[in-house]
Scaffold this motif. Structure first.
Motif, PDB file in Angstrom:
ATOM      1  N   GLY A  40      46.518  20.809  23.538  1.00  0.00           N
ATOM      2  CA  GLY A  40      46.862  19.391  23.475  1.00  0.00           C
ATOM      3  C   GLY A  40      46.254  18.606  24.619  1.00  0.00           C
ATOM      4  O   GLY A  40      45.761  17.484  24.427  1.00  0.00           O
ATOM      5  N   GLU A  41      46.278  19.182  25.838  1.00  0.00           N
ATOM      6  CA  GLU A  41      45.679  18.509  26.991  1.00  0.00           C
ATOM      7  C   GLU A  41      44.175  18.370  26.818  1.00  0.00           C
ATOM      8  O   GLU A  41      43.587  17.339  27.181  1.00  0.00           O
ATOM      9  N   LEU A  43      42.539  18.065  24.015  1.00  0.00           N
ATOM     10  CA  LEU A  43      42.307  16.988  23.046  1.00  0.00           C
ATOM     11  C   LEU A  43      42.569  15.621  23.665  1.00  0.00           C
ATOM     12  O   LEU A  43      41.797  14.676  23.462  1.00  0.00           O
ATOM     13  N   SER A  44      43.656  15.510  24.423  1.00  0.00           N
ATOM     14  CA  SER A  44      43.996  14.221  25.038  1.00  0.00           C
ATOM     15  C   SER A  44      42.970  13.788  26.073  1.00  0.00           C
ATOM     16  O   SER A  44      42.749  12.584  26.273  1.00  0.00           O
ATOM     17  N   ARG A  63      54.789  19.974  16.642  1.00  0.00           N
ATOM     18  CA  ARG A  63      53.795  19.688  17.677  1.00  0.00           C
ATOM     19  C   ARG A  63      52.569  20.583  17.507  1.00  0.00           C
ATOM     20  O   ARG A  63      51.438  20.123  17.631  1.00  0.00           O
ATOM     21  N   SER A  66      50.570  19.473  14.466  1.00  0.00           N
ATOM     22  CA  SER A  66      49.874  18.194  14.643  1.00  0.00           C
ATOM     23  C   SER A  66      48.530  18.358  15.339  1.00  0.00           C
ATOM     24  O   SER A  66      47.636  17.509  15.190  1.00  0.00           O
ATOM     25  N   LEU A  67      48.363  19.446  16.108  1.00  0.00           N
ATOM     26  CA  LEU A  67      47.097  19.670  16.795  1.00  0.00           C
ATOM     27  C   LEU A  67      45.956  19.855  15.804  1.00  0.00           C
ATOM     28  O   LEU A  67      44.814  19.484  16.083  1.00  0.00           O
ATOM     29  N   GLU A  69      45.581  18.312  13.047  1.00  0.00           N
ATOM     30  CA  GLU A  69      45.156  16.972  12.625  1.00  0.00           C
ATOM     31  C   GLU A  69      44.445  16.229  13.742  1.00  0.00           C
ATOM     32  O   GLU A  69      43.541  15.423  13.488  1.00  0.00           O
ATOM     33  N   ARG A  70      44.816  16.489  14.978  1.00  0.00           N
ATOM     34  CA  ARG A  70      44.240  15.769  16.111  1.00  0.00           C
ATOM     35  C   ARG A  70      42.860  16.266  16.500  1.00  0.00           C
ATOM     36  O   ARG A  70      42.175  15.629  17.318  1.00  0.00           O
ATOM     37  N   ALA A  71      42.442  17.384  15.958  1.00  0.00           N
ATOM     38  CA  ALA A  71      41.198  18.014  16.412  1.00  0.00           C
ATOM     39  C   ALA A  71      39.946  17.256  15.996  1.00  0.00           C
ATOM     40  O   ALA A  71      38.840  17.638  16.380  1.00  0.00           O
ATOM     41  N   GLY A  72      40.102  16.190  15.225  1.00  0.00           N
ATOM     42  CA  GLY A  72      38.967  15.338  14.891  1.00  0.00           C
ATOM     43  C   GLY A  72      37.841  16.073  14.198  1.00  0.00           C
ATOM     44  O   GLY A  72      38.042  16.753  13.189  1.00  0.00           O
ATOM     45  N   ARG A  76      37.239  23.937  12.246  1.00  0.00           N
ATOM     46  CA  ARG A  76      38.490  24.690  12.146  1.00  0.00           C
ATOM     47  C   ARG A  76      38.195  26.123  11.734  1.00  0.00           C
ATOM     48  O   ARG A  76      37.365  26.355  10.842  1.00  0.00           O
TER      49      ARG A  76
END
Length: 289
Positions: A40-41, A43-44, A63, A66-67, A69-72, A76
């Motif tokens: 998460g860090e 990605l952020s 949580r 959701s990572l 989906e956040r991986a842009g 994968r």
């Protein structure tokens, strides 16, 4: 739905497993991170994350899910839980990992980092540390204190070893961490910073120093030199310092580990910067042997 890889002998899984070894990290220019928080860090912070690796049957929290989906645009790679466990050194893996590209910033990146914008340079030089927990914790503390950057002088423990990266708790992605093959570039860099009008103070941490760390004015632009856990700083490195300091030991213990000592020095600098009456300035005297 993508079918997960179920064989630990799969070539992609073997590649991921190889990144647990330093020689392959160096060859590939990649390292592997694992866990919800550190992914998460990454990605952020906009880290160069190339592949998100996950095991759907191990993603037990929203949580964690959701990572994915956040991986842009990151690729994968889906694994079964059993195969994911062959990559992990955790007793209870969280089912998410990532391959991150190594981007070694130059020393100049420290002076141009966001934390340096107010001119309050605060840099930690970790000189040939050998313990991954110490190096990772120093990076985490530097990040927490708003330091400008960390310099890792080799030979040292690998910055990208799983134990080191885990100890940073994601802070490795939050501030410039510069690797130097040796310490020869440091004195030149100090001179360049000073030539730019920055009144840089270079402070060496040494158990043999005469001055106590809180007796020295650490409130200005500052570089802290932290030595090897067993041998400390070489004499030549200490000679590059303006002043050497020690932490007083009132109990039976004669020293602190490198990360604890660094934390004390960093937060004394922070304290002095936040008060209108900093500790009295220490004169740059002779360095210890």
């Amino acid at each position: 739905m993508v079918q997960p890889i179920t064989s630990p002998r799969n070539s992609q899984v073997k590649y991921l497993r190889s990144l647990r070894l330093r020689k392959y990290r160096k060859r590939e220019g990649r390292f592997l991170i694992e866990g919800i928080r550190i992914v998460g860090e990454a990605l952020s912070s906009g880290a160069p994350l190339e592949t998100l690796v996950y095991a759907p049957d191990l993603l037990t929290s929203e949580r964690a899910r959701s990572l994915v989906e956040r991986a842009g645009q990151a690729r994968r790679l889906v694994l079964s839980g059993d195969v994911f466990r062959t990559l992990s050194d955790r007793d209870q893996p969280q089912g998410v990992a990532a391959v991150v590209r190594i981007e070694d910033p130059p020393l100049t990146a420290i002076a141009t980092s966001p934390a340096a914008s107010d001119g309050a340079l605060l840099v930690v030089v970790a000189y040939q540390l050998q313990d991954p927990g110490n190096l990772g914790s120093i990076i985490r503390t530097a990040d927490a204190a708003g330091a400008t950057g960390v310099v890792v002088v080799e030979p040292s423990v690998d910055l990208y070893a799983p134990q080191t990266v885990r100890a940073t708790m994601g802070s490795i992605f939050s501030l410039p961490v510069v690797r130097l093959a040796d310490g020869t570039a440091l004195s030149t860099w100090f001179e360049e910073v000073r030539a730019g009008g920055v009144p840089l103070l270079v402070v060496a941490s040494s158990t043999h120093a005469q001055q106590v760390y809180f007796e020295v004015d650490l409130g200005g632009p500052l570089v802290l030199l932290i030595g090897n856990e067993r041998q400390g700083l070489p004499v030549a490195v200490q000679e590059n310092a303006d002043v050497a300091v020690h932490l007083p030991m009132a109990g039976r213990a004669t020293s602190l580990n490198a990360s604890a000592a660094t934390a004390a020095l960093i937060y004394e600098a922070v304290r002095q910067r936040q008060t209108s009456t900093p500790s009295s300035s220490g004169e740059a005297g002779e360095n210890p042997d």
